[in-house]
Enzyme design. Structure first.
Site, short mmCIF file in Angstrom:
data_model
loop_
_atom_site.label_atom_id
_atom_site.label_comp_id
_atom_site.label_asym_id
_atom_site.label_seq_id
_atom_site.Cartn_x
_atom_site.Cartn_y
_atom_site.Cartn_z
N ASN A 148 -17.47 24.80 -18.14
CA ASN A 148 -18.41 25.14 -17.08
C ASN A 148 -19.76 24.47 -17.35
O ASN A 148 -20.18 24.32 -18.48
CB ASN A 148 -18.54 26.65 -16.87
CG ASN A 148 -18.98 27.44 -18.09
OD1 ASN A 148 -18.56 27.17 -19.21
ND2 ASN A 148 -19.81 28.43 -17.86
N GLU A 186 -23.51 24.84 -15.75
CA GLU A 186 -24.38 25.58 -14.85
C GLU A 186 -25.57 24.74 -14.40
O GLU A 186 -25.85 23.68 -14.97
CB GLU A 186 -24.88 26.86 -15.54
CG GLU A 186 -23.74 27.82 -15.83
CD GLU A 186 -24.18 29.08 -16.53
OE1 GLU A 186 -23.36 30.00 -16.61
OE2 GLU A 186 -25.34 29.18 -17.00
N CYS A 201 -17.22 24.97 -12.33
CA CYS A 201 -16.29 25.77 -13.15
C CYS A 201 -15.52 24.87 -14.10
O CYS A 201 -15.27 23.70 -13.82
CB CYS A 201 -15.30 26.50 -12.25
SG CYS A 201 -16.02 27.78 -11.22
N GLU A 253 -12.34 24.95 -14.79
CA GLU A 253 -11.10 24.50 -14.18
C GLU A 253 -11.32 23.29 -13.28
O GLU A 253 -10.52 22.36 -13.27
CB GLU A 253 -10.46 25.62 -13.35
CG GLU A 253 -10.09 26.85 -14.15
CD GLU A 253 -11.21 27.88 -14.24
OE1 GLU A 253 -10.88 29.06 -14.40
OE2 GLU A 253 -12.40 27.51 -14.14
N CYS A 299 -11.46 31.78 -10.96
CA CYS A 299 -12.09 32.39 -9.78
C CYS A 299 -11.27 32.02 -8.54
O CYS A 299 -10.36 31.19 -8.59
CB CYS A 299 -13.53 31.92 -9.64
SG CYS A 299 -13.73 30.20 -9.10
#
Length: 145
Positions: free
Chosen positions: A48, A50, A59, A61, A92
């Protein structure tokens, strides 16, 4: 449930865990690593990333899937997500849809923490009745056409 090779699970776990250690998560303090195994046996990892301008982050993934596609692969055989905390860190909702684009209902999704795999699911368990290419009138997997 599809039987997963224990060696593949260990390779996925090692890649996701290593990727988690490189996460850029200064705002949430919640690093996540992910790795995808392709049908060709290749592993692609992501973490991830940010951003101060929420929700512009990425994310883990999504990073792993992007690396897979950049390498010329379009089939996910298995996914590993490694995070922290007491609760399971599953993909998510948006990442479940991203995974759907390249996976089958039987694709295994493993989730864990730094100690190891905590639980495994089929993709269909995580996103039943998933929206995909067939919903758009496309037969099969359009990304290989």
């Amino acid at each position: 449930m599809v039987k997963q090779d224990p060696e593949d699970i260990e390779r996925l776990f090692a890649a996701a865990r290593a990727s988690r250690a490189r996460a850029y998560a200064p705002y949430s303090g919640f690093p996540v690593g992910a790795a995808v195994l392709t049908e060709n046996g290749q592993i692609h990892a992501g973490t991830n990333v940010e951003n101060a301008a929420y929700p512009a982050g990425l994310c883990a993934e999504a990073g792993a899937i992007g690396a897979m596609v950049a390498a010329g692969e379009t089939r996910i055989a298995a996914v590993m997500v490694v995070g922290g905390g007491h609760e399971l860190v599953t993909p998510c909702g948006v990442c479940r849809q991203r995974i759907r684009e390249f996976a089958t209902p039987d694709t295994m999704v493993h989730v864990g923490d730094d100690a190891g795999v905590r639980r495994s699911f089929t993709f269909a368990e995580l996103l039943p009745f998933a929206f995909g290419p067939a919903n758009l009138g496309l037969s099969g997997d359009h990304h290989d056409e």
